[in-house]
Motif scaffolding. Structure first.
Motif, short mmCIF file in Angstrom:
data_model
loop_
_atom_site.label_atom_id
_atom_site.label_comp_id
_atom_site.label_asym_id
_atom_site.label_seq_id
_atom_site.Cartn_x
_atom_site.Cartn_y
_atom_site.Cartn_z
N ALA A 191 -100.48 -20.44 -21.44
CA ALA A 191 -101.43 -19.45 -20.92
C ALA A 191 -101.14 -19.12 -19.46
CB ALA A 191 -102.85 -19.99 -21.03
N TYR A 192 -101.38 -17.86 -19.14
CA TYR A 192 -101.42 -17.41 -17.75
C TYR A 192 -102.89 -17.45 -17.36
CZ TYR A 192 -96.68 -15.65 -18.35
OH TYR A 192 -95.34 -15.55 -18.59
N VAL A 193 -103.21 -18.24 -16.36
CA VAL A 193 -104.60 -18.46 -15.98
C VAL A 193 -104.81 -17.99 -14.55
CG1 VAL A 193 -106.43 -20.18 -15.75
CG2 VAL A 193 -104.62 -20.50 -17.45
N VAL A 194 -105.80 -17.13 -14.34
CA VAL A 194 -106.17 -16.71 -13.00
C VAL A 194 -107.37 -17.57 -12.58
CG1 VAL A 194 -106.99 -14.84 -11.53
CG2 VAL A 194 -105.31 -14.37 -13.33
N LEU A 195 -107.21 -18.25 -11.46
CA LEU A 195 -108.24 -19.15 -10.94
C LEU A 195 -108.72 -18.65 -9.58
CD1 LEU A 195 -106.45 -22.56 -11.58
CD2 LEU A 195 -108.17 -21.48 -13.02
N GLU A 196 -109.95 -18.95 -9.30
CA GLU A 196 -110.51 -18.58 -8.00
C GLU A 196 -111.20 -19.81 -7.42
OE1 GLU A 196 -112.75 -14.70 -7.01
OE2 GLU A 196 -114.30 -16.18 -7.52
N VAL A 218 -105.55 -17.37 -7.49
CA VAL A 218 -104.16 -17.69 -7.82
C VAL A 218 -103.95 -17.57 -9.32
CG1 VAL A 218 -103.76 -19.25 -5.87
CG2 VAL A 218 -104.69 -20.16 -7.99
N GLN A 219 -102.70 -17.34 -9.71
CA GLN A 219 -102.35 -17.30 -11.13
C GLN A 219 -101.27 -18.32 -11.41
OE1 GLN A 219 -101.69 -13.60 -13.46
NE2 GLN A 219 -99.70 -14.46 -13.96
N TYR A 220 -101.46 -19.08 -12.48
CA TYR A 220 -100.47 -20.04 -12.94
C TYR A 220 -100.21 -19.82 -14.42
CZ TYR A 220 -101.65 -22.72 -8.73
OH TYR A 220 -101.87 -23.12 -7.45
N GLN A 221 -98.99 -20.15 -14.83
CA GLN A 221 -98.71 -20.25 -16.25
C GLN A 221 -98.53 -21.74 -16.54
OE1 GLN A 221 -94.97 -18.83 -17.87
NE2 GLN A 221 -95.84 -18.74 -19.94
N ILE A 222 -99.16 -22.22 -17.58
CA ILE A 222 -99.02 -23.62 -17.94
C ILE A 222 -97.79 -23.77 -18.82
CG2 ILE A 222 -100.10 -25.57 -19.11
CD1 ILE A 222 -102.80 -24.36 -18.27
N VAL A 223 -96.82 -24.54 -18.32
CA VAL A 223 -95.51 -24.66 -18.97
C VAL A 223 -95.12 -26.13 -19.11
CG1 VAL A 223 -94.71 -22.42 -18.09
CG2 VAL A 223 -94.30 -24.49 -16.74
N GLY A 224 -94.00 -26.36 -19.78
CA GLY A 224 -93.47 -27.71 -19.93
C GLY A 224 -92.93 -28.23 -18.60
N ALA A 225 -92.81 -29.53 -18.50
CA ALA A 225 -92.38 -30.17 -17.26
C ALA A 225 -91.01 -29.67 -16.80
CB ALA A 225 -92.36 -31.68 -17.43
N ASP A 226 -90.11 -29.37 -17.73
CA ASP A 226 -88.76 -28.93 -17.36
C ASP A 226 -88.73 -27.55 -16.73
OD1 ASP A 226 -87.27 -31.20 -18.25
OD2 ASP A 226 -87.63 -30.54 -20.30
N GLU A 227 -89.72 -26.74 -16.97
CA GLU A 227 -89.71 -25.38 -16.43
C GLU A 227 -90.71 -25.18 -15.30
OE1 GLU A 227 -90.92 -22.42 -19.48
OE2 GLU A 227 -91.41 -24.18 -20.69
N ALA A 228 -91.41 -26.25 -14.93
CA ALA A 228 -92.42 -26.16 -13.87
C ALA A 228 -91.79 -25.80 -12.53
CB ALA A 228 -93.18 -27.48 -13.76
#
Length: 154
Positions: free
Chosen positions: A84-89, A95-105
């Protein structure tokens, strides 16, 4: 992992196998030509580099063989899950983050590891929920503003 993460690992594996490995082999051969291997710093350095390259190759091959690739095009909804792409405030910014695997962080690129405390706190939450995280002995509260499973940059 995401499809992008798998491609990145495959690209790195190709580079290690077809570029780095042959270069290291050439470095070892050149260093051997200098003679006495017991006091040959170039040889020792090249062998150490070879060890690191081979270890990384084995690691990537193992990760690829066990990879479970998530097709983000099949996901939707307002709940936060892997990919998921998550926009947080918070009180300071959005800010926006995408939740990804450890290798692509890569936090600088907004790629948050699924193993990170913030990602763990977000999983299963949905738009409008608050997530409280303790950072350096201080609580920080984030509001989930939006969730999506595809982004223009994919």
């Amino acid at each position: 992992m995401t499809e992008r993460g798998l491609r990145q690992l495959q690209d790195e594996l190709r580079n290690l196998t077809f570029v780095e490995r042959p270069q290291v082999i050439a470095e070892i051969a050149k260093a051997r030509s200098y003679g006495d291997l017991s006091e040959n710093a170039e040889y020792a350095a090249a062998k150490e580099k070879q060890h690191l390259v081979e270890r990384r190759i084995r690691y990537i091959e193992e990760r690829i063989s066990r990879a479970q690739v998530v097709d983000l095009r099949t996901l939707s909804g307002n709940k936060v899950f892997f990919g998921a792409y998550v926009v947080l405030e918070d009180e300071e910014r959005e800010v926006q983050y995408q939740i990804v695997g450890a290798d692509e962080a890569d936090i600088k690129q907004g790629k948050l590891s699924i193993e990170a405390p913030l990602a763990k706190a977000l999983i299963g939450k949905e738009v409008g929920d608050y997530v409280v995280l303790t950072i350096v002995q201080k609580e920080k509260q984030f509001l989930i503003k939006s969730v999506q499973y595809s982004c223009d940059t994919d």
